[in-house]
Design an enzyme around this catalytic site. Sequence first.
Site, PDB file in Angstrom:
ATOM      1  N   HIS A  55      -4.718  10.469 -12.923  1.00 36.50           N
ATOM      2  CA  HIS A  55      -3.685   9.989 -13.842  1.00 36.50           C
ATOM      3  C   HIS A  55      -4.135   8.663 -14.456  1.00 36.50           C
ATOM      4  O   HIS A  55      -5.142   8.081 -14.007  1.00 36.50           O
ATOM      5  CB  HIS A  55      -2.339   9.801 -13.125  1.00 36.50           C
TER       6      HIS A  55
HETATM    7  P1  TYD Z   1       0.535   8.971  -6.773  1.00 39.38           P
HETATM    8  O1  TYD Z   1       0.394   7.601  -7.353  1.00 39.38           O
HETATM    9  O2  TYD Z   1       0.922  10.082  -7.702  1.00 39.38           O
HETATM   10  O3  TYD Z   1      -0.799   9.309  -6.004  1.00 39.38           O
HETATM   11  P2  TYD Z   1      -1.928  10.380  -6.386  1.00 39.38           P
HETATM   12  O4  TYD Z   1      -2.128  10.273  -7.861  1.00 39.38           O
HETATM   13  O5  TYD Z   1      -3.112   9.963  -5.586  1.00 39.38           O
HETATM   14  O6  TYD Z   1      -1.382  11.698  -5.963  1.00 39.38           O
HETATM   15  O7  TYD Z   1       1.584   8.899  -5.585  1.00 39.38           O
HETATM   16  C1  TYD Z   1       1.838  10.000  -4.745  1.00 39.38           C
HETATM   17  C2  TYD Z   1       3.319  10.022  -4.417  1.00 39.38           C
HETATM   18  O8  TYD Z   1       3.703   8.802  -3.788  1.00 39.38           O
HETATM   19  C3  TYD Z   1       4.204  10.191  -5.644  1.00 39.38           C
HETATM   20  O9  TYD Z   1       5.125  11.205  -5.390  1.00 39.38           O
HETATM   21  C4  TYD Z   1       4.945   8.903  -5.784  1.00 39.38           C
HETATM   22  C5  TYD Z   1       4.800   8.211  -4.443  1.00 39.38           C
HETATM   23  N1  TYD Z   1       4.568   6.767  -4.605  1.00 39.38           N
HETATM   24  C6  TYD Z   1       5.602   5.895  -4.431  1.00 39.38           C
HETATM   25  O10 TYD Z   1       6.753   6.276  -4.130  1.00 39.38           O
HETATM   26  N2  TYD Z   1       5.379   4.554  -4.589  1.00 39.38           N
HETATM   27  C7  TYD Z   1       4.161   4.079  -4.920  1.00 39.38           C
HETATM   28  O11 TYD Z   1       3.979   2.822  -5.063  1.00 39.38           O
HETATM   29  C8  TYD Z   1       3.087   4.991  -5.110  1.00 39.38           C
HETATM   30  C9  TYD Z   1       1.714   4.513  -5.497  1.00 39.38           C
HETATM   31  C10 TYD Z   1       3.329   6.335  -4.950  1.00 39.38           C
END
Ligand code: TYD
Length: 138
Positions: A55
């Site tokens: 992303h």
């Molecule tokens: P995400 O940033 O989408 O990680 P990746 O791209 O590696 O899969 O985060 C994964 C999940 O964690 C997403 O559902 C949102 C949650 N999340 C939070 O609630 N707070 C945060 O600060 C972060 C980074 C993620």
Amino acid sequence: MSYQRSKDPHIIDLPKILDKRGNLSVIEEFAHIPFKIERTYWVYDVPGGEKRGGHAFRSNDEFIVALSGSFDVVLTNAEGERRVWHMNRSYYGIYVPHGWWRELENFATNSLALVLASEPYSPENYIRDFDSFRKEEK
Ligand code: TYD
């Protein structure tokens, strides 16, 4: 020591206080990294070879440190320029400005990725589709 907030991702070396009892490194906002730390999270228990990310952020900037183990930070910009950093030491990190498609991959088992972020969590800050990212960045 202070750094300009840049649009270019780059490695920032952190202070390394060597000690026979164990080494120590430190990060202070605006001193070692160019933004105020609004959020800290970490990625752990990643199965070996797994990927995270995939992303871009509209405005959130990050600083990523391999506190333990190793992984690759793969950044691609809207022009398709792809850059890869292998992270495997806890005394430096990579500054990842917004506006780059960001992937963490090639995790070694038991790695720990520390992420300092310039903004609170907000799903609206994410661009999760590469074509949309390219269009928004134009
Ligand atoms: P995400 O940033 O989408 O990680 P990746 O791209 O590696 O899969 O985060 C994964 C999940 O964690 C997403 O559902 C949102 C949650 N999340 C939070 O609630 N707070 C945060 O600060 C972060 C980074 C993620």
